[in-house]
Write a protein that holds these residues in place. Structure first.
Motif, PDB file in Angstrom:
ATOM      1  N   GLY A  66     -39.757  15.290  24.152  1.00 55.05           N
ATOM      2  CA  GLY A  66     -40.183  13.830  24.032  1.00 55.05           C
ATOM      3  C   GLY A  66     -41.032  13.381  25.251  1.00 55.05           C
ATOM      4  O   GLY A  66     -40.537  13.966  26.514  1.00 55.05           O
ATOM      5  N   VAL A  67     -41.672  12.669  25.086  1.00 51.40           N
ATOM      6  CA  VAL A  67     -42.675  12.184  26.211  1.00 51.40           C
ATOM      7  C   VAL A  67     -42.699  10.614  26.443  1.00 51.40           C
ATOM      8  O   VAL A  67     -42.920   9.672  25.239  1.00 51.40           O
ATOM      9  CB  VAL A  67     -44.024  12.760  26.195  1.00 51.40           C
ATOM     10  CG1 VAL A  67     -45.101  12.009  27.379  1.00 51.40           C
ATOM     11  CG2 VAL A  67     -44.382  14.126  26.137  1.00 51.40           C
ATOM     12  N   PHE A  68     -42.466  10.184  27.624  1.00 51.08           N
ATOM     13  CA  PHE A  68     -42.635   8.693  27.812  1.00 51.08           C
ATOM     14  C   PHE A  68     -43.608   8.594  28.858  1.00 51.08           C
ATOM     15  O   PHE A  68     -43.702   9.038  29.891  1.00 51.08           O
ATOM     16  CB  PHE A  68     -41.392   7.902  28.521  1.00 51.08           C
ATOM     17  CG  PHE A  68     -41.517   6.577  28.670  1.00 51.08           C
ATOM     18  CD1 PHE A  68     -41.348   5.721  27.260  1.00 51.08           C
ATOM     19  CD2 PHE A  68     -41.608   5.974  29.852  1.00 51.08           C
ATOM     20  CE1 PHE A  68     -41.415   4.253  27.650  1.00 51.08           C
ATOM     21  CE2 PHE A  68     -41.701   4.605  29.988  1.00 51.08           C
ATOM     22  CZ  PHE A  68     -41.696   3.840  28.806  1.00 51.08           C
ATOM     23  N   THR A  69     -44.813   7.736  28.564  1.00 49.02           N
ATOM     24  CA  THR A  69     -45.952   7.633  29.471  1.00 49.02           C
ATOM     25  C   THR A  69     -45.719   6.274  30.264  1.00 49.02           C
ATOM     26  O   THR A  69     -46.029   5.340  29.963  1.00 49.02           O
ATOM     27  CB  THR A  69     -47.302   7.714  28.682  1.00 49.02           C
ATOM     28  OG1 THR A  69     -47.055   6.595  27.758  1.00 49.02           O
ATOM     29  CG2 THR A  69     -47.525   8.961  28.174  1.00 49.02           C
ATOM     30  N   ALA A  70     -45.100   6.355  31.371  1.00 50.76           N
ATOM     31  CA  ALA A  70     -44.598   5.391  32.459  1.00 50.76           C
ATOM     32  C   ALA A  70     -46.036   5.259  33.106  1.00 50.76           C
ATOM     33  O   ALA A  70     -46.829   5.803  33.123  1.00 50.76           O
ATOM     34  CB  ALA A  70     -43.263   5.776  33.144  1.00 50.76           C
ATOM     35  N   ALA A  71     -46.023   3.963  33.572  1.00 50.42           N
ATOM     36  CA  ALA A  71     -47.240   3.279  34.233  1.00 50.42           C
ATOM     37  C   ALA A  71     -47.714   4.352  35.581  1.00 50.42           C
ATOM     38  O   ALA A  71     -48.928   4.609  35.740  1.00 50.42           O
ATOM     39  CB  ALA A  71     -47.096   2.017  34.790  1.00 50.42           C
ATOM     40  N   ASP A  72     -46.520   4.835  36.106  1.00 47.88           N
ATOM     41  CA  ASP A  72     -46.663   5.785  37.492  1.00 47.88           C
ATOM     42  C   ASP A  72     -46.706   7.129  36.964  1.00 47.88           C
ATOM     43  O   ASP A  72     -46.498   8.054  38.053  1.00 47.88           O
ATOM     44  CB  ASP A  72     -46.077   5.131  38.550  1.00 47.88           C
ATOM     45  CG  ASP A  72     -44.742   5.297  38.287  1.00 47.88           C
ATOM     46  OD1 ASP A  72     -44.386   5.640  37.181  1.00 47.88           O
ATOM     47  OD2 ASP A  72     -43.860   5.388  38.908  1.00 47.88           O
ATOM     48  N   GLY A  73     -46.493   7.766  35.816  1.00 47.44           N
ATOM     49  CA  GLY A  73     -46.626   9.140  35.414  1.00 47.44           C
ATOM     50  C   GLY A  73     -45.689   9.226  34.265  1.00 47.44           C
ATOM     51  O   GLY A  73     -44.779   8.505  34.007  1.00 47.44           O
ATOM     52  N   ALA A  74     -46.004  10.467  33.491  1.00 50.92           N
ATOM     53  CA  ALA A  74     -45.322  10.727  32.336  1.00 50.92           C
ATOM     54  C   ALA A  74     -43.900  11.296  32.859  1.00 50.92           C
ATOM     55  O   ALA A  74     -43.725  12.279  33.714  1.00 50.92           O
ATOM     56  CB  ALA A  74     -46.211  11.802  31.642  1.00 50.92           C
ATOM     57  N   ILE A  75     -43.085  11.239  31.985  1.00 49.99           N
ATOM     58  CA  ILE A  75     -41.643  11.490  31.873  1.00 49.99           C
ATOM     59  C   ILE A  75     -41.534  12.355  30.571  1.00 49.99           C
ATOM     60  O   ILE A  75     -41.789  12.019  29.560  1.00 49.99           O
ATOM     61  CB  ILE A  75     -40.768  10.428  31.857  1.00 49.99           C
ATOM     62  CG1 ILE A  75     -40.885   9.445  33.546  1.00 49.99           C
ATOM     63  CG2 ILE A  75     -38.950  10.970  32.125  1.00 49.99           C
ATOM     64  CD1 ILE A  75     -39.997   8.318  33.623  1.00 49.99           C
TER      65      ILE A  75
END
Ligand SMILES: [Zn+2]
Length: 295
Positions: A54-63
């Motif tokens: 699973g990938v979450f593209t947060a504003a300051d970097g991917a999780i």
């Protein structure tokens, strides 16, 4: 279900679990492609070999949740680079199994922070074959929130199901969760009785999560295609029904070998696959019942 992909995956997992020579495994990884599917704004599912990511593209970097195998690190990084122009920042382990954590060290070497439930850390730490560089730097016991500008990812611990270190990840601003190996889609699940997994725990934990989601929730399973609540309920129902068959046979005095010889009802045939065959699933149910019955 994508049978071809499932079969290819199963061959890789089986060979890795049997500690096949790395050369053989390397050749398999060369043929793996990482495919990304967008599930919601900032939320993606990646498939390749090993547990779904699973990938979450947060504003300051991917999780990311789970890392598959180390040789796939560059391909996974390239796939995520197409989703976000920021570097990967954080890797969450859904549990300790190698098809989800083998890539830890490779990502850590690239500056990614690894997060896991405490029991995952303990099991990786105790494994002499595990690359120390991939040990989680941040651990938690019950829950952890990872804050981002778009909201918090919530990590929630569910004890004694697939292993003793399973977590569910809830993504912010989207009706999406990553279920780890508490979800094998339309296949007999692996319940790791040697690492704290139990059949009752598996049923109870999945039922608890199902009670918190709705019909529109998109679920990234540990293994299999993107699924929903009804797919997950079908797994719980199968576990309960097949366990009842095994327990009934055992109550009649049948040994484990005799129950395997007798087999489950024909309607469960399609759930058998090359990693968890009907034989192995019966063994799991029989031995789990031995343990809980105190035999
Ligand atoms: Zn697993």
């Amino acid at each position: 279900m994508v049978r071809g992909t499932a079969a290819a995956f199963a061959i890789i997992v089986s060979s890795v679990l049997l500690m096949a020579p790395p050369v053989v495994a390397q050749n398999n990884y060369d043929n793996v492609s990482i495919e990304a599917t967008k599930l919601a704004d900032n939320v993606y599912m990646l498939t390749g070999a090993g547990g779904n990511i699973g990938v979450f593209t947060a504003a300051d970097g991917a999780i990311m949740v789970d890392a598959q195998y180390a040789p796939l690190k560059d391909k996974i990084t390239a796939a995520i680079a197409k989703l976000s122009d920021k570097p990967i920042k954080t890797l969450i382990n859904s549990h300790f199994h190698r098809d989800h954590t083998d890539g830890n060290a490779a990502f850590a070497a690239a500056g990614v922070s690894v997060i896991a439930q405490q029991n995952v850390y303990d099991r990786l730490q105790a494994n002499e074959d595990f690359d120390r560089a991939g040990l989680p730097q941040i651990t938690f016991s019950q829950q952890l929130a990872i804050q981002t500008e778009q909201g918090a990812l919530q990590l929630e611990y569910y004890p004694d199901g697939h292993t003793d270190g399973d977590i569910i990840t809830w993504f912010p601003g989207a009706n999406v969760i990553h279920a780890g190996d508490l979800f094998f889609v339309d296949r007999f699940p692996f319940i790791d009785l040697n690492a704290g997994g139990t059949v009752d725990g598996y049923i109870n934990n999945v039922s608890a999560v199902i009670s918190k989601i709705d019909d529109d929730t998109q679920i990234i399973p540990g293994h299999g295609s993107l699924s929903d609540k009804s797919d997950w309920q079908r797994l719980v129902d199968m576990i309960k029904a097949t366990r009842a068959e095994v327990v009934a046979a055992k109550a009649k005095g049948l040994s484990e070998a005799e129950v395997i010889e007798q087999g489950l009802s024909d309607k469960w045939q399609d759930w058998s696959w090359n990693f968890i065959t009907e034989k192995r699933w019966i063994e799991t149910l029989y031995r789990d019942h031995d343990a809980t019955a105190g035999m």
